[in-house]
Design a protein around this motif. Sequence first.
Motif, short mmCIF file in Angstrom:
data_model
loop_
_atom_site.label_atom_id
_atom_site.label_comp_id
_atom_site.label_asym_id
_atom_site.label_seq_id
_atom_site.Cartn_x
_atom_site.Cartn_y
_atom_site.Cartn_z
N TYR A 1 0.81 -1.21 0.00
CA TYR A 1 0.00 0.00 0.00
C TYR A 1 0.85 1.27 0.00
N ALA B 1 1.83 5.21 -7.63
CA ALA B 1 1.79 5.15 -9.09
C ALA B 1 2.56 6.34 -9.66
N GLN B 2 2.69 7.37 -8.85
CA GLN B 2 3.40 8.58 -9.27
C GLN B 2 4.89 8.40 -8.99
N ALA C 1 2.29 -0.56 -8.33
CA ALA C 1 1.06 0.19 -8.12
C ALA C 1 0.33 0.32 -9.45
N LEU C 2 1.03 -0.07 -10.53
CA LEU C 2 0.44 0.06 -11.86
C LEU C 2 -0.01 -1.28 -12.41
N VAL D 1 3.06 12.20 -4.23
CA VAL D 1 1.59 12.17 -4.30
C VAL D 1 0.98 13.45 -3.76
N ARG E 1 6.31 8.52 -18.86
CA ARG E 1 5.61 7.36 -19.41
C ARG E 1 6.30 6.09 -18.94
#
Lengths: 556, 133, 320
Positions: free
Chosen positions: A332, A336-337, A369-370, A465, A475
């Motif tokens: 957790y 993703a960032q 996270a992706l 975040v 990307r």
Amino acid sequence: MGEKETLPHALKRWRDVIVKKVIGRFPERKEEFETVSGIPVKRLYTPADMEPIDYMKDIGFPGEFPFTRGVQPTMYRGRFWTMRQYSGFATAKETNERYRFLLEQGQTGLSVAFDLPTQIGYDSDHELAKGEVGKVGVAIDSLADMEILFDGIPLDKVSTSMTINSSAAVLLAMYIAVAEKQGVSMDKLRGTIQNDILKEYAARGTYIFPPGPSMRLITDTFKFCSENMPLFNSISISGYHIREAGSTAVQEVAFTLADGIAYVEAAIKAGLDVDSFASRLSFFFGSASEFFEEIAKFRAARRLWAKIMKERFGARDDNSSRMRFHTQTAGYTLTAQQPDNNVVRVTLQALQAVLGGTQSLHTNSRDEALSLPTEESVQIALRTQQIIAHETAVGDTVDPMAGSYFVEVLTAEIENRAMEYIKKIDEMGGAPAAIERGYIQSEIHNSAYDYQRRVDSGERIVVGVNEFTVDEEQRFDYLRVNPQAESEQVARLKDIRSKRDTFKVEASLDALREGAKGDANLVPIILDAVKVYATLGEICGVLRDVFGEYKAADIL
Amino acid sequence: MGSAKKIRVLLAKPGLDGHDRGVKVVARALRDAGMEVIYTGLRQTPEMIVRAAIDEAVSCIGLSILSGAHMALFPKVMELLKKEGATDILVVGGGIIPEDDLPELKKAGIAEIFGPGTSLDEIVEYIKANVKT
Amino acid sequence: MLSESELIDGVLKGNRRALARLITLIEDEDLLASKVLAKLYKHTGKAHIIGITGPPGSGKSTIVTKLIPELRKKQKTIGIVCVDPSSPFSGGALLGDRIRMQEHTLDEAVYVRSMGTRGHLGGLARSTSDAVRAIDAFGKDVIIVETVGAGQAEVEIIEIAQTVIVTDVPGSGDDIQAIKAGIMEIADIFVVNKSDLPGADNKVMEINAMLELDSRQRDWTPPVILTDARSGDGIPELVEKIEQHIEFLKKSGLLNQKDLKRSRDELEDLMRDKLTRKLLEKLRDEPEYDDAIAKIAKRNEDPYTVAERLIAEFLVKYRE
């Protein structure tokens, strides 16, 4: 200072003069500091804080009760922790390739991730399996898939952990059958089945049957393993998922050990002597963000469990009190960032687990996270462990954090607070009752909500975040699971069904139905069924018929 | 706190995924923002979700999924909503949904996806601003 | 947005979306709702309305879930209204009862609606009664209303339901509360759920003892039923009692009496509401009104006299 200044005196002076001087001009970042579990964190810890702690009684020696300092006397000086990366996706063939890659790269044990239909007892062609096949793990419908999964992997040399719960008995049987075909007898098999249904009800959600029959299956596996598989862990009592669901570190320890207590009680009720199975109980924790609390957490858990086994359950064999555990770095906390930041997070979390004395370790990949990890990302995750093991020398002495005033205080605090929870749960009638009332779930949820609120308000910073963000995210190329996996799997399933001996399958399922209605040990019966290629869905289907399905009441 | 109109939201977990930390936290945040939240729990099929959404006359559906099965399940929900003539319901999603899948999901009618790192306030504000009253 | 006739048609023809929309209009106190309800009224009065109340944790939802298949066996169609408390702070609500009724979600014969109390006290939402009426017009044979059941003043359910079931669990010490709240008096059937827990028989005895203290002459003595809703034990007996009760109400004429009382209460409530609204609308427009209030606050005038005067003036104005 003329005579020797006493510590309390010096401490007071330090506070009233030195600290005061600085604090006036540079106030501290917060009014009060506390860990995520709510344990207050002082500015400074000194020998004075060690007063209530008795080294011999509370800390002791590694390999000796209460095992605060570790479950073996030599720990990593003898052997490093097992580097065991959780892995699995698409079909058995693709996963087998990934396993071989990981073993080549120096991973020292396997850890199997199964897809949701497999975890929930459905075949890949079941209505509810649509879109789920091979997504979060490998799809296993029958022994045929299991054979492919372990193709070229010697089961007498490699230990395998399987994250499987409701359908654990079936996967265990398949594992045994594959080993047999390799010529490896089951008493040589090393590994673990997670087999922890209570946390499924409380936090993870891949339950199938109601509590009674589920516990019966679990005690059946305990019995079977204690008689036939001395090197195999018949359960991995898990706190990882409880933590992932939002609990604090203290709750993670408390609820996991409460679950453990329930399993021991169930086994004893089923007629097992505590020392006949307890040494094969293993545990599974997460390793989250707050460095020292996490290290202390592992030590506290070990000590508390040892006491529980000895004092509450009267275990005579030291092995029964020895808490061995696997750790996974906390999913957790991955963002993703700016995914590369996750490498740093995982490194610290892995180090925490090592300093906490874990027996095996999974490090998350930066892209998780992706999606599921790419080969490149999982390699970095593995290298993280290898660097810690081989370059930092933290394993050259046992439990180096012992004696840190802060860490010992935290260890004691976590133990005490966890014990309070356990007492409360005892009053409710134990973990199963507490789960039925929704107590454990609501405690977890409240912590989760509190955490999210603090992140949203900025009180808790998550780098990338809510602070130190970038406008244009880079990307990132992430893993795409073979989109044909589901149709390939369904096709193979059809093929298996057409080629096997239907008579034998029917007979084995009938025997299973009879066994389930009575109180025979179901593991050997399931073993017979998997050997004739009865599918996982068929086996669990029979059990669903006899046992019924769990109905979640979902307390919000 | 009279009977002023309330925004009614259905939150569901389609498919077999059992991770409900996020959806429960969102449910609570929506409640704290004055919405009526109907949480239907785990293991929902698209049929169950749409039936509940219509019977409860919700103006928003939130789908939470972390298992990767969203491409099979989300469009099915949209298809059923269309069949029922309920296309005025705002449908949003959350969980682990790769960016690359967003265009196709949006084409199917999903209004927005709230991935990891989204703040609760963002979700609340979005729903308030976009439900059809 | 559906029009008035679309709503009426829809409900009468069994269109779920129309029914659901209508209930929302009712909850939102939309004027269209009363227009539609007025037209639907003659199609109501057919359903058997059952109320179920009791402390949280007594398993009301589980009991309701288990009642459904039993009722379905008897070819009944069912509507269920679950009321949960709205937050007094935010006005929002977490409506989690339908989760327990999952297995019936796709059964065409079953309609489930979750409602928040929206600030209304008494265990029900203000609009529960009208929502039940809509479901009645829709054609459901049995309508079950599950209330908040915090154990206090749940007596409101009696105004809607023909049969009131009060639930309890063994070991709960809320007997004093129950007596105070008048819960014991409204029950037509008592259910002691979770009969597998210790103290179940004691609880039954307690309730029976309390019933003996009830000095009223009653033709229907509320039975006390033991259930284990999880396993289904006792549910067929409960259904039997429910059916017996409605039969009793019909045969004894009590049903008619209740209907009369309900109709009177409803009419008077509606009229009271309308009158008060009209009166206040008028008054609040007039600056003299604020003056009068200021005078009352200053003790220059008293509220009793002012009230008399304003009403008298209002009645006169209205006559013109």
